[in-house]
Scaffold this active site. Structure first.
Site, PDB file in Angstrom:
ATOM      1  N   HIS A 414      12.179   1.258  26.234  1.00 14.11           N
ATOM      2  CA  HIS A 414      11.627   1.724  27.502  1.00 14.11           C
ATOM      3  C   HIS A 414      10.436   0.877  27.941  1.00 14.11           C
ATOM      4  O   HIS A 414      10.260   0.582  29.123  1.00 14.11           O
ATOM      5  CB  HIS A 414      11.212   3.186  27.404  1.00 14.11           C
ATOM      6  CG  HIS A 414      10.726   3.738  28.697  1.00 14.11           C
ATOM      7  ND1 HIS A 414       9.400   3.731  29.061  1.00 14.11           N
ATOM      8  CD2 HIS A 414      11.393   4.252  29.750  1.00 14.11           C
ATOM      9  CE1 HIS A 414       9.265   4.242  30.262  1.00 14.11           C
ATOM     10  NE2 HIS A 414      10.464   4.566  30.701  1.00 14.11           N
ATOM     11  N   CYS A 780      24.114 -39.396  29.876  1.00 10.07           N
ATOM     12  CA  CYS A 780      23.326 -38.227  29.482  1.00 10.07           C
ATOM     13  C   CYS A 780      21.971 -38.624  28.914  1.00 10.07           C
ATOM     14  O   CYS A 780      21.285 -37.807  28.316  1.00 10.07           O
ATOM     15  CB  CYS A 780      24.096 -37.385  28.466  1.00 10.07           C
ATOM     16  SG  CYS A 780      24.536 -38.263  26.947  1.00 10.07           S
TER      17      CYS A 780
END
Length: 831
Positions: A414, A780
């Site tokens: 919570h 890359c």
């Protein structure tokens, strides 16, 4: 006052639907909706009944409380904690001492008795304004578990009514503009699921941090679910990929305590906390089959409601059945404004505490350590609230805090939900923040660096960047991403992209595994020495005392190779798995699967491990197995390592992981890339080795890509391309090996980069060769991320894809799109 009939006060859950929200609140209406609409689709919901809003108002009026409560709340300053506590206590006492209208009480008794003889029930709250798309009343009111007997049910219904006036609920309504007099409470009385004998938890049908929609996030811990909801335990966590139903990730939680029935078969037994047995803590609380079944139910619920959902579930320990006990709309990501907000830490420092990151933000302030809600008034605006756990009673001061840190709790507790709703970064489940951090010290709480939240000493500078989401024009080349950290994959996948051009598994091995693969193999092979009876030795592994072409694991045993300390550390790290090899393979598969699922169905090119010997040595047990090389950069790395009989068993673990991702999980968008291939003999050896391990080029659409990063790769490009489906240029290594530069040496490396004419000549040649042969060609390396002009030059050469660091994608995308429009022949429809 005319007496209301019992039917106005009581509604069986199976008679309810979402049309009844004004009558029984969102929670109870949703339960009825699922029973009526989803039972036939495999969603199981325990039955029961609800009291109506009319029952609540009649109770207040029956006792003359409506105006009295209104007067007590009028003018209340909820920021005055003491005044808020006093008002809340007064009102709750009035309601709990109230008498229920006769028809209501009799209706409760009749409905309860119809459920069975002294059946155990949960009595839950359902506010008539709760669980709306733009607000969550989650945890604002009370839930009571293992309530038995009609008298106890009647008593707990009044307690639930009173909980509408909890301090946190009063403050929440004020902060969100709800009129106290317009919010009623319905009590839901629902048959208990015997999860006290099994497990329970929370499900979100999206990733709670990034808002990524293609996964189901499940938490689980032993016992009744309140421990997970409240944040009292660090639960197990699981991610399931919606399109493939693949269980792509699971993390073992500590699960130190659990909530169980107080006393079997006793009226008013309630619940009690007990310690979780050590053996249970070290294993997952539910099976993989349970995880998939829960994910299926969650996806069914989400499809029905047509929006992301926040769901509570429970497993019955007597029958093994899985039940949904609550479902409400997810409210934080649902309020997205269409703005991309990004926090970037500009400095670094001593890491004082780590835990689970909540909120993807950064906050800084003075530490305020609070032991209980009674001390909440000590928290000043801008403080960093530090507590063992922050249950809903803390909400009035959470809003003041710059950040929140707790010892306990998971990402669905919570406290985490409220922190997200308030827009406050939180680090939960740190374990020891209240002991490590000192009241008054300045800290920076960073939740913007992935799944792990870090608390740094001092106030560090950070930037907050906000950009409006916009559609980008299509560029003249595929823009892919370099991604290493699976923890940030969900976030990165939401940046415009054409897939992943480089997924580095070194990050997964280093950060999520942390064990040298040969150590994992050694310990797993000699499991009988898991508890060593003879002294260990830290001598260098005998495999490296001569030729590196000796068959591995043939000399000695664990006791004579790894120290007792290393063995203990590795066994502790791999708790919850059959052995260290299973841990290594599964964690590597999970990391790759998370990357693949994030970008599904776009291609994700996974580079097999490219650690150097000095980097491998830093892993647990690594120094035992690794040679000492003068220049590891051009030493025992890449393909030569894979085909060596010394390292081959370790490479085969990588193959097992990739095969599991593609074959078992169904993530066939994974492609494989091999780094640092010096010779054609190495290339053939690796391709054969992959095939022997179930990764045969072409089968299941598998593409094999080779890194082009050595001059020999360009000189013999046609021959290498007979074995592979294309090249991905590693411009960093190609530059250093072309120019004879050690890129790790600050003395010379700064003088050169990929734009050197010699390097560009090689690049132009290999791009042309790939295009002639119809093979894939991408890049890359770091160059296009660092140098936009270099990226433009590559486009001009006809490269197929450019893979960039995530933080440079949007800017490069815009620049290349503009470049393509201004350069004839480079837009996709002109090629």
């Amino acid at each position: 006052m005319n007496a209301m009939p019992e039917s106005n006060y009581i509604a069986p859950l199976e008679t309810l639907s979402m049309q009844d929200v004004p009558r029984v609140g969102g929670k109870n209406a949703s339960l009825g909706e699922m029973i009526g609409a989803l039972s036939g689709l495999g969603v199981k919901v325990p039955g029961g009944f609800a009291t109506t809003a009319e029952a609540f108002w009649s109770t207040l009026d029956h006792n003359g409380l409506r105006e009295k409560i209104h007067a007590r709340l009028a003018g209340l300053d909820v920021s005055d904690v003491a005044a808020l506590q006093a008002a809340g206590q007064d009102i709750r006492t009035w309601v709990e001492k109230a008498t229920l209208p006769a028809a209501l009480e009799q209706g409760i008794r009749n409905a309860y008795e119809a459920m069975g003889d002294h059946v155990s029930v949960a009595v839950r709250s359902s506010a008539t304004a709760e669980d709306l798309p733009d607000a969550s009343f989650a945890g604002q009111q009370e839930t009571y578990l293992n309530v038995r007997g009609a008298d106890d049910v009647v008593s707990h219904v009044k307690k639930v009514f009173a909980s509408l006036y909890n301090d946190r609920a009063i403050a929440y309504r004020v902060h969100h503009g709800f009129d106290h007099a317009q919010v009623a409470l319905s009590a839901g009385i629902q048959r208990m699921v015997r999860s006290d004998l099994a497990a329970s938890g929370v499900i979100f049908t999206l990733d709670t941090e990034s808002g990524f929609r293609e996964v189901v996030f499940i938490t689980s811990s032993y016992g009744l679910g309140e421990m997970v909801v409240q944040g009292a335990v660090n639960p197990d966590e699981f991610y399931v990929h919606k399109p493939t139903r693949a269980l792509i990730s699971k993390t073992l939680g500590s699960k130190a305590i659990k909530l169980v029935y107080g006393a079997e078969g006793t009226q008013g037994a309630g619940t009690k906390q007990v310690a979780t047995p050590e053996d249970d803590r070290l294993r997952f609380s539910i099976t993989d089959a349970d995880v998939r079944a829960l994910a299926d139910m969650a996806m069914t619920i989400e499809r029905h409601y047509r929006r992301p959902m926040d769901i509570e579930w429970a497993k019955d320990g007597e029958t093994g059945e899985l039940f949904i006990v609550q479902a409400r709309p997810e409210t934080v990501k649902a309020r997205s404004t269409g703005l991309q907000e990004k926090y970037v830490l500009k400095g670094t420092g001593e890491v004082r505490v780590t835990g689970r990151a909540i909120g993807q933000k950064i906050g800084a302030g003075r530490v305020c350590v609070v032991a209980s809600p009674k001390e909440m008034e000590r928290v000043q605006p801008g403080d960093v609230l530090v507590a063992d756990m922050t249950d809903p009673d803390w909400e009035p001061v959470m809003k003041r805090s710059a950040a929140i840190i707790t010892n306990r709790g998971g990402r669905t507790c919570h406290a985490a939900i409220v922190a997200r709703e308030l827009g406050i970064p939180a680090v939960v489940g740190s374990g020891n923040a209240t002991e490590v951090l000192t009241a008054g010290e300045e800290v920076t709480v960073s939740c913007a660096e992935g799944d792990t939240g870090k608390v740094y000493a001092g106030r560090l500078e950070f930037d907050r960047i906000e950009e409006a989401e916009s559609l980008l024009p299509e560029p003249p080349v595929k823009i892919m991403m370099n991604v290493a950290n699976p923890e940030r994959a969900f976030e990165f996948a939401q940046i415009p992209n054409h897939g992943v051009g480089l997924a580095r598994i070194e990050f997964i091995i280093n950060n999520q595994i942390g064990i040298h693969p040969l150590a994992a193999l050694e310990i797993s092979r000699f499991a009988s020495l898991a508890t060593p009876e003879s002294p260990g030795s830290q001598a260098r592994h005998p495999l490296y005392q001569g030729s590196t072409d000796v068959a591995p694991l043939d000399k000695g045993g664990v006791g004579g190779i790894l120290s007792d300390e290393f063995i203990a550390q590795i066994l502790a790290k791999t708790a919850g798995y059959a052995d260290p090899v299973a841990f290594y393979v599964d964690k590597l598969a999970e990391g790759v699967a998370t990357l693949a699922a994030s970008f599904w169905p776009k291609p994700v090119i996974v580079r097999m491990s490219d650690f150097k010997s000095n980097e491998y040595a830093h892993l647990l047990g690594g120094k035992t197995y690794e040679p000492e090389e003068e220049n590891p950069m051009i030493g025992f790395r890449g393909a030569s390592r894979y085909v060596s009989s010394v390292f081959r068993p370790a490479f085969e673990l990588e193959c097992r992981a990739l095969k599991k991702v593609r074959d078992d999980m169904g993530l066939t968008n994974v492609e494989i890339m091999i780094p640092f291939v010096r010779t054609l003999e190495e290339a053939r050896g690796v391709v054969e080795l992959l095939a022997e391990n179930g990764l045969k080029r072409g089968e299941g659409g598998l593409r094999l890509i080779m890194m082009c990063e050595i001059p020999s790769n360009v000189l013999l490009a046609e021959e290498f391309l007979k074995l592979f489906d294309g090249f991905s240029i590693g411009s960093n290594d190609l530059t250093q090996l072309t120019l004879g530069v050690d890129r790790d040496s600050a003395l010379v490396a700064g003088s050169f980069d990929e734009r050197n004419p010699a390097v560009k000549k090689l690049l132009a040649e290999v791009i042309a060769i790939c295009k002639r042969q119809g093979k894939y060609i991408g890049i890359c390396g770091q160059g296009p991320s660092d140098h936009p002009d270099f990226a433009e030059w590559l486009v001009g050469q006809g490269i197929e894809s450019i893979s960039l660091n995530p933080d440079t994608v949007v800017a490069t995308w815009k620049r290349l799109a503009s470049f393509g429009r201004a350069t004839p022949g480079f837009l996709p429809d002109e090629k």
